[in-house]
Design a protein around this motif. Structure first.
Motif, PDB file in Angstrom:
ATOM      1  N   SER A 259       0.894  -1.102   0.054  1.00 44.22           N
ATOM      2  CA  SER A 259      -0.143  -0.163  -0.001  1.00 44.22           C
ATOM      3  C   SER A 259       0.898   1.122   0.041  1.00 44.22           C
ATOM      4  O   SER A 259       2.178   1.267   0.175  1.00 44.22           O
ATOM      5  N   THR A 260       0.137   2.632  -0.137  1.00 41.72           N
ATOM      6  CA  THR A 260       1.004   3.615  -0.013  1.00 41.72           C
ATOM      7  C   THR A 260       1.369   3.902   1.279  1.00 41.72           C
ATOM      8  O   THR A 260       2.756   4.141   1.437  1.00 41.72           O
ATOM      9  N   GLU A 261       0.830   3.566   2.169  1.00 41.22           N
ATOM     10  CA  GLU A 261       1.149   3.577   3.783  1.00 41.22           C
ATOM     11  C   GLU A 261       2.414   2.545   4.004  1.00 41.22           C
ATOM     12  O   GLU A 261       3.155   2.980   4.590  1.00 41.22           O
ATOM     13  N   GLY A 262       2.304   1.583   3.405  1.00 45.83           N
ATOM     14  CA  GLY A 262       3.333   0.525   3.225  1.00 45.83           C
ATOM     15  C   GLY A 262       4.746   1.184   2.781  1.00 45.83           C
ATOM     16  O   GLY A 262       5.872   0.894   3.516  1.00 45.83           O
ATOM     17  N   TYR A 263       4.978   1.682   1.631  1.00 46.80           N
ATOM     18  CA  TYR A 263       5.936   2.527   1.392  1.00 46.80           C
ATOM     19  C   TYR A 263       6.286   3.425   2.483  1.00 46.80           C
ATOM     20  O   TYR A 263       7.815   3.454   2.644  1.00 46.80           O
ATOM     21  N   GLY A 264       5.416   4.291   3.070  1.00 48.75           N
ATOM     22  CA  GLY A 264       5.866   5.032   4.085  1.00 48.75           C
ATOM     23  C   GLY A 264       6.511   4.322   5.383  1.00 48.75           C
ATOM     24  O   GLY A 264       7.587   4.644   5.775  1.00 48.75           O
ATOM     25  N   ALA A 265       5.796   2.990   5.600  1.00 46.56           N
ATOM     26  CA  ALA A 265       6.504   2.419   6.580  1.00 46.56           C
ATOM     27  C   ALA A 265       7.534   1.828   6.377  1.00 46.56           C
ATOM     28  O   ALA A 265       8.518   1.563   7.235  1.00 46.56           O
ATOM     29  N   MET A 266       7.764   1.138   5.150  1.00 48.08           N
ATOM     30  CA  MET A 266       9.397   0.772   4.740  1.00 48.08           C
ATOM     31  C   MET A 266      10.388   1.887   4.926  1.00 48.08           C
ATOM     32  O   MET A 266      11.394   1.665   5.371  1.00 48.08           O
ATOM     33  N   THR A 267       9.755   3.203   4.631  1.00 43.11           N
ATOM     34  CA  THR A 267      10.780   4.441   4.574  1.00 43.11           C
ATOM     35  C   THR A 267      11.301   4.741   6.091  1.00 43.11           C
ATOM     36  O   THR A 267      12.341   4.574   6.200  1.00 43.11           O
ATOM     37  N   ARG A 268      10.330   4.484   6.776  1.00 37.39           N
ATOM     38  CA  ARG A 268      10.603   4.850   8.309  1.00 37.39           C
ATOM     39  C   ARG A 268      11.684   3.820   8.779  1.00 37.39           C
ATOM     40  O   ARG A 268      12.436   4.010   9.481  1.00 37.39           O
ATOM     41  N   ARG A 269      11.387   2.500   8.400  1.00 35.75           N
ATOM     42  CA  ARG A 269      12.182   1.307   8.837  1.00 35.75           C
ATOM     43  C   ARG A 269      13.841   1.655   8.416  1.00 35.75           C
ATOM     44  O   ARG A 269      14.585   1.680   9.186  1.00 35.75           O
ATOM     45  N   LEU A 270      13.916   2.083   7.173  1.00 35.05           N
ATOM     46  CA  LEU A 270      15.218   2.070   6.548  1.00 35.05           C
ATOM     47  C   LEU A 270      15.804   3.444   7.163  1.00 35.05           C
ATOM     48  O   LEU A 270      17.144   3.495   7.521  1.00 35.05           O
ATOM     49  N   ASP A 271      14.975   4.584   7.524  1.00 37.84           N
ATOM     50  CA  ASP A 271      15.481   5.883   7.945  1.00 37.84           C
ATOM     51  C   ASP A 271      16.014   5.436   9.514  1.00 37.84           C
ATOM     52  O   ASP A 271      17.133   5.978   9.598  1.00 37.84           O
ATOM     53  N   ASP A 292      -0.895   7.437 -10.732  1.00 40.73           N
ATOM     54  CA  ASP A 292      -1.331   7.796  -9.365  1.00 40.73           C
ATOM     55  C   ASP A 292      -0.748   7.031  -8.168  1.00 40.73           C
ATOM     56  O   ASP A 292      -0.253   7.791  -7.188  1.00 40.73           O
ATOM     57  N   ALA A 293      -0.563   5.952  -8.293  1.00 36.17           N
ATOM     58  CA  ALA A 293       0.194   5.080  -7.332  1.00 36.17           C
ATOM     59  C   ALA A 293       1.784   5.422  -7.049  1.00 36.17           C
ATOM     60  O   ALA A 293       2.241   5.719  -5.950  1.00 36.17           O
ATOM     61  N   LEU A 294       2.306   5.677  -8.367  1.00 37.29           N
ATOM     62  CA  LEU A 294       3.628   6.134  -7.999  1.00 37.29           C
ATOM     63  C   LEU A 294       3.856   7.468  -7.513  1.00 37.29           C
ATOM     64  O   LEU A 294       4.587   7.634  -6.682  1.00 37.29           O
ATOM     65  N   ALA A 295       2.946   8.534  -7.895  1.00 41.32           N
ATOM     66  CA  ALA A 295       3.113   9.747  -7.433  1.00 41.32           C
ATOM     67  C   ALA A 295       2.765   9.857  -5.769  1.00 41.32           C
ATOM     68  O   ALA A 295       3.350  10.351  -5.202  1.00 41.32           O
ATOM     69  N   ASP A 296       1.683   9.100  -5.540  1.00 44.42           N
ATOM     70  CA  ASP A 296       1.351   9.231  -4.187  1.00 44.42           C
ATOM     71  C   ASP A 296       2.315   8.550  -3.325  1.00 44.42           C
ATOM     72  O   ASP A 296       2.472   8.839  -2.125  1.00 44.42           O
ATOM     73  N   SER A 297       2.973   7.475  -3.600  1.00 46.37           N
ATOM     74  CA  SER A 297       3.810   6.841  -3.142  1.00 46.37           C
ATOM     75  C   SER A 297       5.067   7.550  -2.624  1.00 46.37           C
ATOM     76  O   SER A 297       5.911   7.379  -1.477  1.00 46.37           O
ATOM     77  N   ILE A 298       5.623   8.430  -3.748  1.00 44.05           N
ATOM     78  CA  ILE A 298       6.755   9.163  -3.588  1.00 44.05           C
ATOM     79  C   ILE A 298       6.296  10.101  -2.793  1.00 44.05           C
ATOM     80  O   ILE A 298       7.263  10.759  -1.577  1.00 44.05           O
ATOM     81  N   ALA A 299       5.213  10.771  -2.621  1.00 44.17           N
ATOM     82  CA  ALA A 299       4.841  11.737  -1.710  1.00 44.17           C
ATOM     83  C   ALA A 299       4.667  11.243  -0.210  1.00 44.17           C
ATOM     84  O   ALA A 299       5.228  11.928   0.557  1.00 44.17           O
ATOM     85  N   MET A 300       4.392   9.986  -0.141  1.00 42.80           N
ATOM     86  CA  MET A 300       4.537   9.247   1.222  1.00 42.80           C
ATOM     87  C   MET A 300       5.845   9.187   1.629  1.00 42.80           C
ATOM     88  O   MET A 300       6.153   9.455   2.869  1.00 42.80           O
ATOM     89  N   VAL A 301       6.702   9.012   0.782  1.00 39.82           N
ATOM     90  CA  VAL A 301       8.265   8.840   1.176  1.00 39.82           C
ATOM     91  C   VAL A 301       8.504  10.105   1.579  1.00 39.82           C
ATOM     92  O   VAL A 301       9.144  10.358   2.740  1.00 39.82           O
ATOM     93  N   HIS A 302       8.209  11.337   1.153  1.00 41.21           N
ATOM     94  CA  HIS A 302       8.680  12.442   1.334  1.00 41.21           C
ATOM     95  C   HIS A 302       7.944  13.013   2.660  1.00 41.21           C
ATOM     96  O   HIS A 302       8.771  13.539   3.417  1.00 41.21           O
ATOM     97  N   GLU A 303       6.730  12.802   2.692  1.00 36.62           N
ATOM     98  CA  GLU A 303       5.932  13.173   3.957  1.00 36.62           C
ATOM     99  C   GLU A 303       6.558  12.211   5.529  1.00 36.62           C
ATOM    100  O   GLU A 303       6.570  13.003   6.434  1.00 36.62           O
TER     101      GLU A 303
END
Length: 334
Positions: A259-271, A292-303
């Motif tokens: 999920s989009t949130e999942g990419y955020g969770a992975m980003t948090r783990r890596l950070d 849409d999924a690509l753009a939203d996921s990159i936005a999630m990484v940023h946020e």
């Protein structure tokens, strides 16, 4: 975050129906325009010296001439036009910029993310394939190794496809660790558990080839139970994320369910992992074919890098994925 972007990457035209199109970058930029804290850097075109650290000179000559002659179809999936050589050098150069910016201290809110194209992780030392001409992450990793403050670099590839090119570049050398989570059975068919590297690279390749249908729980478990202990042992100075977003649940060319949130969770783990390792962190764009999924996921990484706490799944890891993780851990003694 600081995003590496160059207009030259838009001029690599692949045709109206090709999934890897310039619309990907346009969609990302539109989405990022709605967010605070976004900065852009142009970087520089990758030098011939940087490219030759991972690519055969004769292959580079061939690609440059192919583009100079107007391009065409390199293989069934990989096409070029006259502007592709500059675009590929721009994409590789942005990856070099991201790695060096991270090592120069741009972290946290300023973490660098290179959003170049064409992508790179399928490009082998002597061949283009899978939409890729130059191994962007590999070029960035070997450029970083030229610095006095860098002894080892890790590349973590969360694209849904295995990065055969990146793996091949470092299979027999120990100064770059390559890890990949990918969907088993997809192109290019590489990335098995029993491909750990050899010679000086023995143990420096870690593959988690999941069956289709895996999502946030399985990806986070792979980071927690395989990637983290492997990198704690390897102790890199820099972690480059080959950040493809085609494992997204809405991507048209895979069966994964991240999920989009999942990419955020992975980003948090890596950070968090990089904080623990005192390693720099940089992102390099690979695939992702739902705009849409690509753009939203990159936005999630940023946020996420700006302090957002992504929502983590409460689903359990599937039995098949658990068996695969046990296999990976046994192969690597984790």
């Amino acid at each position: 975050m600081r995003f590496g972007y160059r207009d030259a990457c838009l001029r690599h035209e692949t045709g109206a129906r090709h999934p890897e199109s310039s619309d990907r970058l346009r969609a990302i930029r539109r989405r990022l325009s709605r967010l605070h804290g976004v900065e852009y850097e142009e970087g520089s075109l990758a030098t011939r010296e940087a490219l030759e650290r991972v690519h055969d000179p004769s292959y580079l000559d061939e690609v440059e001439q192919f583009c100079a002659d107007g391009g065409g179809t390199w293989d069934a999936d990989t096409v070029a036009v006259g502007a592709t050589w500059e675009a590929a050098r721009a994409s590789a150069g942005l990856s070099v910029w991201a790695a060096n910016a991270a090592l120069d201290g741009h972290q946290g809110h300023d973490t660098p993310f290179a959003i170049g194209r064409p992508p790179g992780h399928h490009a082998e030392p002597d061949d283009a394939m899978g939409f890729c001409f130059l191994g962007n992450a590999g070029v960035a990793a070997t450029d970083a190794l030229q610095r006095d403050d860098v002894d080892r670099v890790a590349v973590f590839d969360w694209d849904v496809h295995h990065g055969n090119g990146t793996q091949k570049m470092f299979y027999e050398r120990g100064d770059v660790f390559y890890a990949s989570i990918h969907e088993r059975g997809l192109f290019p068919g590489t990335g098995h558990v029993d491909e750990p590297g050899r010679d000086e690279g023995e143990g420096s390749i870690l593959n988690v080839p999941y069956r289709g249908g895996c999502g946030d729980a399985e990806y986070l478990a792979a980071i927690d139970e395989a990637l983290r202990p492997a990198l704690e042992r390897y102790d890199p100075d820099l972690l480059i994320v080959s950040a493809g977003f085609d494992a997204h649940e809405h991507d048209p060319i895979s069966r994964m369910r991240v999920s989009t949130e999942g990419y955020g969770a992975m980003t948090r783990r890596l950070d968090d992992l990089c904080d623990d390792l005192d390693a720099a962190l940089a992102f390099v764009l690979e695939g992702g074919y739902s705009l849409d999924a690509l753009a939203d996921s990159i936005a999630m990484v940023h946020e996420t890098m700006h302090g957002r706490d992504p929502v983590e799944t409460d689903e359990a890891v599937s039995d098949r994925a658990r068996e695969r993780l046990d296999e990976v851990r046994e192969e690597h003694g984790l």
